[in-house]
Design a protein around this motif. Structure first.
Motif, PDB file in Angstrom:
ATOM      1  N   VAL A 173       0.856  -1.194   0.000  1.00 53.24           N
ATOM      2  CA  VAL A 173       0.000   0.000   0.000  1.00 53.24           C
ATOM      3  C   VAL A 173       0.887   1.238   0.000  1.00 53.24           C
ATOM      4  N   MET A 174       0.369   2.290  -0.609  1.00 52.37           N
ATOM      5  CA  MET A 174       1.120   3.543  -0.729  1.00 52.37           C
ATOM      6  C   MET A 174       0.381   4.618   0.086  1.00 52.37           C
ATOM      7  N   TYR A 175       1.115   5.231   0.999  1.00 53.29           N
ATOM      8  CA  TYR A 175       0.560   6.355   1.757  1.00 53.29           C
ATOM      9  C   TYR A 175       0.950   7.659   1.072  1.00 53.29           C
ATOM     10  N   LEU A 176      -0.008   8.553   0.961  1.00 51.56           N
ATOM     11  CA  LEU A 176       0.186   9.777   0.176  1.00 51.56           C
ATOM     12  C   LEU A 176      -0.280  11.003   0.944  1.00 51.56           C
ATOM     13  N   GLN A 177       0.308  12.110   0.593  1.00 48.30           N
ATOM     14  CA  GLN A 177      -0.228  13.400   1.061  1.00 48.30           C
ATOM     15  C   GLN A 177      -0.750  14.156  -0.147  1.00 48.30           C
ATOM     16  N   PRO A 178      -2.042  14.491  -0.152  1.00 45.23           N
ATOM     17  CA  PRO A 178      -2.574  15.194  -1.317  1.00 45.23           C
ATOM     18  C   PRO A 178      -2.122  16.645  -1.339  1.00 45.23           C
ATOM     19  N   PRO A 179      -2.136  17.256  -2.525  1.00 50.36           N
ATOM     20  CA  PRO A 179      -1.787  18.682  -2.584  1.00 50.36           C
ATOM     21  C   PRO A 179      -2.856  19.513  -1.872  1.00 50.36           C
ATOM     22  N   ALA A 180      -2.447  20.689  -1.440  1.00 42.78           N
ATOM     23  CA  ALA A 180      -3.335  21.521  -0.601  1.00 42.78           C
ATOM     24  C   ALA A 180      -4.668  21.811  -1.278  1.00 42.78           C
ATOM     25  N   HIS A 181      -4.663  21.980  -2.612  1.00 43.89           N
ATOM     26  CA  HIS A 181      -5.920  22.380  -3.250  1.00 43.89           C
ATOM     27  C   HIS A 181      -6.933  21.224  -3.326  1.00 43.89           C
ATOM     28  N   HIS A 182      -6.505  19.994  -3.014  1.00 44.28           N
ATOM     29  CA  HIS A 182      -7.461  18.880  -2.949  1.00 44.28           C
ATOM     30  C   HIS A 182      -7.769  18.470  -1.504  1.00 44.28           C
ATOM     31  N   ALA A 183      -7.131  19.104  -0.533  1.00 42.57           N
ATOM     32  CA  ALA A 183      -7.247  18.622   0.851  1.00 42.57           C
ATOM     33  C   ALA A 183      -8.693  18.660   1.351  1.00 42.57           C
TER      34      ALA A 183
END
Ligand code: FAD
Length: 369
Positions: A217-227
């Protein structure tokens, strides 16, 4: 009665919890900490849902699975379930809406098709490229798995269970109801093997039916404009021509996670957990297809984990010789059903068996609670 349980994942801990509630003495052994860092059950979160299109029998068990977790929330004093709903985006291939509707309608759970415009409004961070159908359902969400096993272990310690962390069981004798850890032999009346992806170390005869499968599994941080939209997002199933991705939104203090449903059927629980290019490639490709602006996401972690799969993806709860039982989850639905399965086995051991034949019940062949 005293029951020795090998494995402190959701399966073993749930058997122990349900037995202690019925006044049965339990010993719980794990080769790692309790909970163990390498247990399949000890990840940030797992999906739960009522839909079971390809596996008849399991949708009818899901209300009971939710009810078991409700009993656990009562005992541990908090709920670790986040109801988010679920959205399916199909990029070609089979449209499974009718199967899903057939599962959900008898249970009274809402479901509907989504137009592309509705899909975009609900999950604006999702790419619409190649989407041929989409639908949504209730009765689904996130189980905060790591917190659940942590709190179950705590409840067990507080409620008289004998806990043996860092105790690798090297042999079980199901006739004599003993387990061996190093030079020490522990005696009980019943032995339960709930050893996850290591089960065949102790029960090699099951190796032709139960296969460890290395999954990443891949853990991700979305960009601010999609948060903001991720914070309101449902669980997602995104199926493309070459992948079957599942996505857990970053909620409840957990991180955004994407994985691929397809089983690798390679590896062993004892293998290293260092993600290789081979592990990463399919999940990365799925994320690149599924998410808009993927180049603006930060990859936080590539996490390797193992579960056990069987050809028919059905749970195995079976007697092994005189006083032994095996409880094994078989595929990516082991957490949502794991607590119910553990409770079902505990009821069988105490003679309180509304489910009747527990082996058939665990395989989804009867619908009893
Ligand atoms: C990437 C991934 C995604 C998943 N997604 C979902 C999902 O969305 N929804 C869902 O419902 N399920 C999901 N699952 C499946 C689910 O997590 C597992 O089926 C479930 O957690 C298995 O629980 P378990 O108790 O059988 O095994 P485990 O949690 O692996 O526990 C087994 C324990 O036995 C111990 N053990 C093994 N051998 C010995 C020994 N000889 N002596 C002592 N201790 C031993 C291990 O240390 C371990 O702690 C997923 C699994 C993975 C890997």
């Amino acid at each position: 009665m005293k029951v020795a349980i090998v494995g402190a994942g959701i399966g073993g801990l749930s058997v122990a919890w349900a037995l202690r509630k019925r006044g049965v003495d339990v010993m719980i052994f794990d080769q790692g900490d309790i909970p163990s860092l390498t247990a399949s059950s000890n990840d940030e979160h797992r999906i739960t849902r009522h839909t079971y299109g390809g596996l008849p029998g399991y949708a009818a068990l899901m209300p009971h699975a939710f009810a078991t977790y409700d009993r656990i929330w009562q005992d541990i004093g908090t709920s670790h379930y986040l109801p988010t709903g679920i959205v399916y985006a199909m990029r070609g291939g089979a449209d499974e809406y009718d199967e899903i509707a057939a599962d959900l309608s008898p249970l009274g759970i809402a479901h509907s098709r989504l137009s592309l415009a509705e899909l975009e409004s609900r999950v604006p961070f999702l790419s619409l490229d190649g989407v041929t159908s989409a639908y949504q359902a209730g009765g689904s969400g996130i189980l905060l798995a790591g917190r659940i096993v942590r709190d179950l272990a705590h409840w067990l310690r507080e409620n008289g269970a004998e806990m043996y962390p860092n105790s690798r069981v090297t042999a079980v004798d199901p006739d004599a109801a003993t387990v061996t850890v190093g030079q020490q032999v522990y005696s009980a009346d019943v032995v339960v093997v709930a050893a996850g992806a290591w089960v065949t170390n102790l029960l090699p005869k099951l190796a032709d039916r139960l296969t460890p499968s290395r999954q990443m599994v891949m853990y991700l941080q979305p960009p601010a404009h999609h948060a903001a939209s991720w914070a309101q997002a449902p669980v997602l199933i995104d199926v493309g021509p070459s992948y079957g991705a599942y996505v857990l939104p970053p909620q409840g203090g957990m991180r955004l996670k994407i994985g691929d449903h397809r089983f690798t059927r390679i590896g062993h629980g004892d293998d290293d957990r260092i993600a290789t290019d081979f592990d990463i490639a399919p999940v990365l490709a799925a994320a690149q297809t599924a998410f808009r602006d993927f180049d603006q996401y930060t990859i936080l972690e590539n996490k390797v984990c193992y579960y056990t799969v069987s050809d028919d993806e059905r749970f195995v709860i079976e007697p092994i010789c005189g006083a032994g039982w095996v409880l094994s989850a078989c595929s990516g639905h082991g957490f949502k059903l794991g607590a119910l399965m553990g409770e079902g086995l505990a009821r069988t051991l105490t003679g309180d068996t509304p489910a009747g034949d527990v082996t058939a019940w665990a395989a989804g062949k009867t619908a009893g609670a």
